[in-house]
Write an enzyme that holds these catalytic residues in place. Structure first.
Site, PDB file in Angstrom:
ATOM      1  N   ASN A   1       0.874  -1.177   0.000  1.00 31.05           N
ATOM      2  CA  ASN A   1       0.000   0.000   0.000  1.00 31.05           C
ATOM      3  C   ASN A   1       0.908   1.223   0.000  1.00 31.05           C
ATOM      4  O   ASN A   1       1.530   1.531   1.014  1.00 31.05           O
ATOM      5  CB  ASN A   1      -0.883  -0.038   1.261  1.00 31.05           C
ATOM      6  CG  ASN A   1      -1.686   1.230   1.443  1.00 31.05           C
ATOM      7  OD1 ASN A   1      -1.744   2.085   0.561  1.00 31.05           O
ATOM      8  ND2 ASN A   1      -2.307   1.361   2.607  1.00 31.05           N
TER       9      ASN A   1
ATOM     10  N   LYS B   1       0.102   4.241  -0.159  1.00 26.05           N
ATOM     11  CA  LYS B   1      -0.500   5.415   0.487  1.00 26.05           C
ATOM     12  C   LYS B   1      -0.292   6.656  -0.401  1.00 26.05           C
ATOM     13  O   LYS B   1      -0.345   6.523  -1.621  1.00 26.05           O
ATOM     14  CB  LYS B   1       0.071   5.586   1.901  1.00 26.05           C
ATOM     15  CG  LYS B   1      -0.026   4.273   2.696  1.00 26.05           C
ATOM     16  CD  LYS B   1       0.296   4.416   4.149  1.00 26.05           C
ATOM     17  CE  LYS B   1       0.139   3.066   4.840  1.00 26.05           C
ATOM     18  NZ  LYS B   1       0.339   3.112   6.278  1.00 26.05           N
TER      19      LYS B   1
ATOM     20  N   HIS C   1      -9.141   1.265   5.283  1.00 26.43           N
ATOM     21  CA  HIS C   1      -7.844   1.416   5.956  1.00 26.43           C
ATOM     22  C   HIS C   1      -8.013   2.348   7.157  1.00 26.43           C
ATOM     23  O   HIS C   1      -8.796   3.306   7.107  1.00 26.43           O
ATOM     24  CB  HIS C   1      -6.808   1.984   4.973  1.00 26.43           C
ATOM     25  CG  HIS C   1      -5.414   1.889   5.514  1.00 26.43           C
ATOM     26  ND1 HIS C   1      -4.926   2.798   6.431  1.00 26.43           N
ATOM     27  CD2 HIS C   1      -4.431   0.987   5.304  1.00 26.43           C
ATOM     28  CE1 HIS C   1      -3.688   2.451   6.753  1.00 26.43           C
ATOM     29  NE2 HIS C   1      -3.365   1.356   6.088  1.00 26.43           N
TER      30      HIS C   1
ATOM     31  N   GLU D   1      -6.298   4.688   8.196  1.00 26.09           N
ATOM     32  CA  GLU D   1      -6.052   6.103   7.886  1.00 26.09           C
ATOM     33  C   GLU D   1      -7.284   6.748   7.255  1.00 26.09           C
ATOM     34  O   GLU D   1      -7.553   7.923   7.472  1.00 26.09           O
ATOM     35  CB  GLU D   1      -4.805   6.226   6.985  1.00 26.09           C
ATOM     36  CG  GLU D   1      -3.544   5.938   7.794  1.00 26.09           C
ATOM     37  CD  GLU D   1      -2.391   5.359   6.995  1.00 26.09           C
ATOM     38  OE1 GLU D   1      -2.416   5.403   5.754  1.00 26.09           O
ATOM     39  OE2 GLU D   1      -1.457   4.835   7.641  1.00 26.09           O
TER      40      GLU D   1
ATOM     41  N   GLU E   1      -4.691  -4.846  10.740  1.00 22.74           N
ATOM     42  CA  GLU E   1      -3.608  -3.881  10.907  1.00 22.74           C
ATOM     43  C   GLU E   1      -3.816  -3.122  12.213  1.00 22.74           C
ATOM     44  O   GLU E   1      -4.609  -2.160  12.257  1.00 22.74           O
ATOM     45  CB  GLU E   1      -3.613  -2.873   9.749  1.00 22.74           C
ATOM     46  CG  GLU E   1      -3.412  -3.503   8.385  1.00 22.74           C
ATOM     47  CD  GLU E   1      -2.907  -2.486   7.364  1.00 22.74           C
ATOM     48  OE1 GLU E   1      -1.839  -2.723   6.805  1.00 22.74           O
ATOM     49  OE2 GLU E   1      -3.560  -1.451   7.157  1.00 22.74           O
TER      50      GLU E   1
ATOM     51  N   GLY F   1       3.459   2.056  10.671  1.00 17.69           N
ATOM     52  CA  GLY F   1       4.477   3.097  10.518  1.00 17.69           C
ATOM     53  C   GLY F   1       5.273   3.399  11.766  1.00 17.69           C
ATOM     54  O   GLY F   1       5.963   4.416  11.828  1.00 17.69           O
TER      55      GLY F   1
ATOM     56  N   SER G   1       4.112  -2.378  10.099  1.00 18.82           N
ATOM     57  CA  SER G   1       5.561  -2.485  10.281  1.00 18.82           C
ATOM     58  C   SER G   1       6.146  -3.826   9.844  1.00 18.82           C
ATOM     59  O   SER G   1       7.118  -4.314  10.431  1.00 18.82           O
ATOM     60  CB  SER G   1       5.949  -2.167  11.732  1.00 18.82           C
ATOM     61  OG  SER G   1       5.643  -0.815  12.035  1.00 18.82           O
TER      62      SER G   1
HETATM   63  P1  13P Z   1       3.631   0.193   7.453  1.00 22.15           P
HETATM   64  O1  13P Z   1       4.057  -1.114   6.804  1.00 22.15           O
HETATM   65  O2  13P Z   1       4.365   1.372   6.926  1.00 22.15           O
HETATM   66  O3  13P Z   1       3.609   0.078   8.935  1.00 22.15           O
HETATM   67  O4  13P Z   1       2.096   0.429   6.987  1.00 22.15           O
HETATM   68  C1  13P Z   1       1.185  -0.599   7.128  1.00 22.15           C
HETATM   69  C2  13P Z   1      -0.056  -0.206   6.428  1.00 22.15           C
HETATM   70  O5  13P Z   1      -0.781   0.672   6.878  1.00 22.15           O
HETATM   71  C3  13P Z   1      -0.390  -0.898   5.169  1.00 22.15           C
HETATM   72  O6  13P Z   1      -1.691  -0.644   4.778  1.00 22.15           O
END
Ligand code: 13P
Length: 255
Positions: A14, A16, A99, A101, A169, A175, A214
């Site tokens: 992803n 983002k 997601h 976010e 997640e 992150g 992560s």
């Molecule tokens: P990270 O791998 O950067 O922690 O992000 C995970 C994520 O949100 C994938 O959708």
């Protein structure tokens, strides 16, 4: 040990809100890495909408291209939004919905996520439905109840193993470099699997459940070996082909 009944793993990236046109070089490199060294899992990258056409046009046979979100309607007066039908026109077969976010930044409820998943599925796409608890919810001992209620309320009634994937997640692991213990991942994935099997029977056993938060090459083997973990949803470590291939190649050992 390989579980022969488990669905084929999916390692999905992803991106983002990252990536300009030059990032297509990473897809070409990733495609070459898989071509030369193989992959025992399916490989998917979900770039921002602006890159879907460019990356799909590369025709990278080893790297599927997907999307990070879609609108719940197929067309209409929704300025700035993108529909599943528009995404499908580029041959994308996977659309992430819900997601954390988007749940946080855009106030998306389980109901909204479910409607978006239905919209994706109606076009023949697989919806990758994201769920996960916050740190406060985990520390309060509510992780299992939060995640299972998100799954129950976000998944459409006609979900199948073909049109649905779940991504667990934990919000606090995204992150941050922090990851749950293998035992915690095992517990949550088993609870999600139980919800899926109760509601969808044999098909519920085949719906992929990804872990995200992560994931990197150094922890992929441990996390991807956990029972009921059928792949990964990767943010930061999906941006560079070498890093992402390091996660994909964890499956060489897992089988
Ligand atoms: P990270 O791998 O950067 O922690 O992000 C995970 C994520 O949100 C994938 O959708």
């Amino acid at each position: 040990m390989t579980d022969m009944t488990a669905p084929k793993a999916l390692v999905a990236g992803n991106w983002k809100m990252n990536g300009l046109k030059a990032a297509s070089a990473e897809i070409s490199k990733l495609n070459d890495l898989v071509n030369e060294n193989g992959a025992k899992c399916d490989v998917l990258i979900c770039p921002p909408y602006t890159l879907i056409g460019t990356l799909a046009d590369l025709g990278a046979e080893n790297v599927a291209i997907g999307a990070q979100d879609c609108h719940m309607n197929i067309s209409g007066a929704h300025t700035g939004d993108i529909s599943a039908e528009m995404i499908r026109e580029f041959g994308c077969e996977h659309i992430i919905v819900g997601h954390s976010e988007r749940r946080a930044d855009h106030g998306e409820s389980n109901e909204t996520v479910k409607a978006k998943a239905s919209a994706a599925q109606a076009t023949g796409a697989t919806a990758i439905i994201c769920v996960g608890e916050t740190i406060d919810e985990r520390e309060a001992g509510d992780a299992v109840s939060v995640v299972t209620s998100q799954v129950k309320a976000s998944i459409p009634d006609d979900a199948t193993a073909d049109n649905t994937t779940i991504a667990y997640e934990p919000v606090w692991a995204i992150g941050t470099g922090k990851v749950p213990t293998a035992g915690d991942v095992e517990e949550i994935h088993a609870e999600i699997r139980a919800v899926l099997e109760t509601r969808f029977g044999a098909d519920g056993a085949k719906i992929r459940i990804l872990y995200g938060g992560s994931v990197k090459a150094s922890n992929a083997n441990e996390l991807m070996s956990v029972p009921n973990v059928n792949g990964a949803l990767v943010g930061g470590a999906s941006l560079k082909a070498d890093d992402f291939y390091g996660i994909i190649s964890a499956y060489d050992e897992i089988g």
